[in-house]
Design a protein around this motif. Structure first.
Motif, PDB file in Angstrom:
ATOM      1  N   LYS A   1     -26.180  15.723 -16.050  1.00 58.57           N
ATOM      2  CA  LYS A   1     -25.424  15.795 -17.562  1.00 58.57           C
ATOM      3  C   LYS A   1     -25.501  15.991 -18.801  1.00 58.57           C
ATOM      4  O   LYS A   1     -26.400  16.768 -18.855  1.00 58.57           O
TER       5      LYS A   1
ATOM      6  N   ARG B   1     -16.084   5.517 -17.874  1.00 61.95           N
ATOM      7  CA  ARG B   1     -15.458   6.165 -16.618  1.00 61.95           C
ATOM      8  C   ARG B   1     -15.971   7.583 -17.091  1.00 61.95           C
ATOM      9  O   ARG B   1     -16.540   8.326 -16.379  1.00 61.95           O
TER      10      ARG B   1
ATOM     11  N   GLN C   1     -19.469   8.425 -16.568  1.00 62.75           N
ATOM     12  CA  GLN C   1     -20.345   7.819 -15.165  1.00 62.75           C
ATOM     13  C   GLN C   1     -19.091   9.844 -14.949  1.00 62.75           C
ATOM     14  O   GLN C   1     -20.547   9.604 -14.021  1.00 62.75           O
ATOM     15  N   LEU C   2     -17.942  10.152 -14.733  1.00 63.33           N
ATOM     16  CA  LEU C   2     -18.440  11.101 -14.517  1.00 63.33           C
ATOM     17  C   LEU C   2     -19.164  12.617 -14.962  1.00 63.33           C
ATOM     18  O   LEU C   2     -19.717  13.162 -14.435  1.00 63.33           O
TER      19      LEU C   2
ATOM     20  N   GLY D   1     -15.505  12.491  -8.832  1.00 68.82           N
ATOM     21  CA  GLY D   1     -13.741  12.071  -9.249  1.00 68.82           C
ATOM     22  C   GLY D   1     -13.141  12.017  -8.138  1.00 68.82           C
ATOM     23  O   GLY D   1     -13.141  11.438  -7.636  1.00 68.82           O
ATOM     24  N   GLN D   2     -11.298  11.152  -8.789  1.00 69.07           N
ATOM     25  CA  GLN D   2     -10.513  10.682  -7.960  1.00 69.07           C
ATOM     26  C   GLN D   2      -9.147  11.607  -8.247  1.00 69.07           C
ATOM     27  O   GLN D   2      -9.201  12.024  -9.651  1.00 69.07           O
TER      28      GLN D   2
END
Length: 108
Positions: A3, A50, A53-54, A60-61
């Motif tokens: 991160k 979110r 989280q990414l 990814g979506q």
């Protein structure tokens, strides 16, 4: 993938701030404004969770997999000019609106 540095601290400040804004909604005299502010803060917290989280490496979506956008979930009674008005306040009157963007530390 690691991160990017600094985000944990910043998000650590952001989430409690969003909680305080949501808690302040209870002090608004207009019931519709109270509910809208609570809804907006809940949606904002979802987005930032979110994002966190990414940044932490979650997959990814695609657009078809992602949750509906805020606009798709917003009630049709939401004012269409609210965003434009907010942009105007932030651009022209940031001190009157009490909004700040960026670092709160003084630049040396």
């Amino acid at each position: 993938m690691a991160k990017p540095a600094g985000f944990d601290r910043d998000i650590g400040y952001l989430m409690p701030f969003l909680d305080r804004v949501a808690a302040t909604a209870d002090t608004l005299p207009d019931a519709a404004a109270r509910e809208e502010l609570k809804r907006l803060m809940a949606e904002e917290k979802e987005r930032w969770a979110r994002i966190q989280q990414l940044l932490g490496g979650a997959a990814g979506q695609s657009a078809s997999e992602a949750a509906p956008t805020v606009g798709a979930r917003a009630p049709s009674s939401a004012p269409g000019l609210a965003r434009a008005h907010a942009d105007e306040i932030n651009r022209v009157q940031p001190r009157q609106a009490g909004l700040t963007v960026g670092s709160l530390k003084r630049q040396s």
